[in-house]
Design an enzyme around this catalytic site. Sequence first.
Site, PDB file in Angstrom:
ATOM      1  N   ASN A  26      -1.762  -0.321   7.320  1.00  0.00           N
ATOM      2  CA  ASN A  26      -1.225  -1.659   7.585  1.00  0.00           C
ATOM      3  C   ASN A  26      -0.389  -2.241   6.440  1.00  0.00           C
ATOM      4  OD1 ASN A  26      -3.304  -2.373   5.899  1.00  0.00           O
ATOM      5  ND2 ASN A  26      -4.453  -3.553   7.426  1.00  0.00           N
TER       6      ASN A  26
ATOM      7  N   LYS B 224       0.837  -1.201   0.000  1.00  0.00           N
ATOM      8  CA  LYS B 224       0.000   0.000   0.000  1.00  0.00           C
ATOM      9  C   LYS B 224       0.877   1.259   0.000  1.00  0.00           C
ATOM     10  CE  LYS B 224      -3.760  -2.509   2.347  1.00  0.00           C
ATOM     11  NZ  LYS B 224      -4.610  -2.600   3.562  1.00  0.00           N
TER      12      LYS B 224
ATOM     13  N   TYR C 200     -12.226  -2.995  -3.269  1.00  0.00           N
ATOM     14  CA  TYR C 200     -12.765  -3.101  -1.906  1.00  0.00           C
ATOM     15  C   TYR C 200     -14.297  -3.057  -1.868  1.00  0.00           C
ATOM     16  CZ  TYR C 200      -8.178  -2.669   0.399  1.00  0.00           C
ATOM     17  OH  TYR C 200      -6.896  -2.877   0.874  1.00  0.00           O
TER      18      TYR C 200
ATOM     19  N   HIS D 276      -1.674  -5.597   1.351  1.00  0.00           N
ATOM     20  CA  HIS D 276      -2.923  -6.331   1.113  1.00  0.00           C
ATOM     21  C   HIS D 276      -2.609  -7.746   0.652  1.00  0.00           C
ATOM     22  CE1 HIS D 276      -6.840  -7.465  -0.567  1.00  0.00           C
ATOM     23  NE2 HIS D 276      -6.153  -7.930  -1.587  1.00  0.00           N
TER      24      HIS D 276
ATOM     25  N   GLU E 131      -8.900 -10.389  -8.152  1.00  0.00           N
ATOM     26  CA  GLU E 131      -8.079  -9.194  -7.930  1.00  0.00           C
ATOM     27  C   GLU E 131      -6.929  -9.103  -8.933  1.00  0.00           C
ATOM     28  OE1 GLU E 131      -7.164  -9.614  -3.750  1.00  0.00           O
ATOM     29  OE2 GLU E 131      -9.220  -9.122  -3.150  1.00  0.00           O
TER      30      GLU E 131
END
Length: 151
Positions: free
Chosen positions: A114, A11, A51, A117, A128
Amino acid sequence: SEVEQSYIMIKPDGVQRGLVGEIISRFEKKGFLLKGLKLFQCSKDLAQEHYKDLKDKPFFPTLIDYITSGPVVCMAWEGDGVVASARKLIGATNPLQAEPGTIRGDLAVQTGRNVVHGSDSPVNGKREIDLWFKEGELCQWESVQTPWLVE
Ligand code: DAT
Ligand code: MG
C-alpha cells in the site's frame, strides 16, 4: 518543537514503482512543512520496532520482509493537524477501500503493497520520527509560503 509532526514513509514498492516524486508532491502541495527527508535501507530490528504494536498479527513476518525488501523514503512533515490530514491524504489501509483522490486509492491495489505509511497519532508521530531520524537529520527552517498558508 511543540508543533505537530507526522512520520510519513514511502515503502519499498513506492520507491521501486517510481512513485517517490508523486507521493512527496501531494504533501508538498497540501502545504505542510518538510523537516526531514532521506532514502534509507532499514534493518529488521528497526522495522520490528516501528510496527511493534502489530507483532502478534499473522501478517507481521511478511510485513517486516516487505518493509526491509528495499530502500524506503523517510519523511518528517510538520503543521497543525498534520497527522490526521496526512492519514486522509493517504487513504484507507486497504487500497481497494481507499477513496479515489487518496494516495492509496489512486496508486495501489493491495493492503500488503500500500505504498506509504503515515503515523496514526501525534504521540506516534514523535515516536516514529525519533526512531527513524538521528539527531541533526531534521532541518529547522521556515518556508516563505507559511504566511500564505496560515493566517
Ligand atoms: P496503516 O498503515 O493504514 O496505519 P496498520 O497500522 O493497521 O495500517 O497496519 C500497518 C501495515 O500493516 C499496513 O499498512 C499494511 C499491513 N497490514 C495491516 N493489516 C493487514 C492485513 N490484514 N493483512 C496484511 N497486511 C496488513
Ligand atoms: Mg498504522
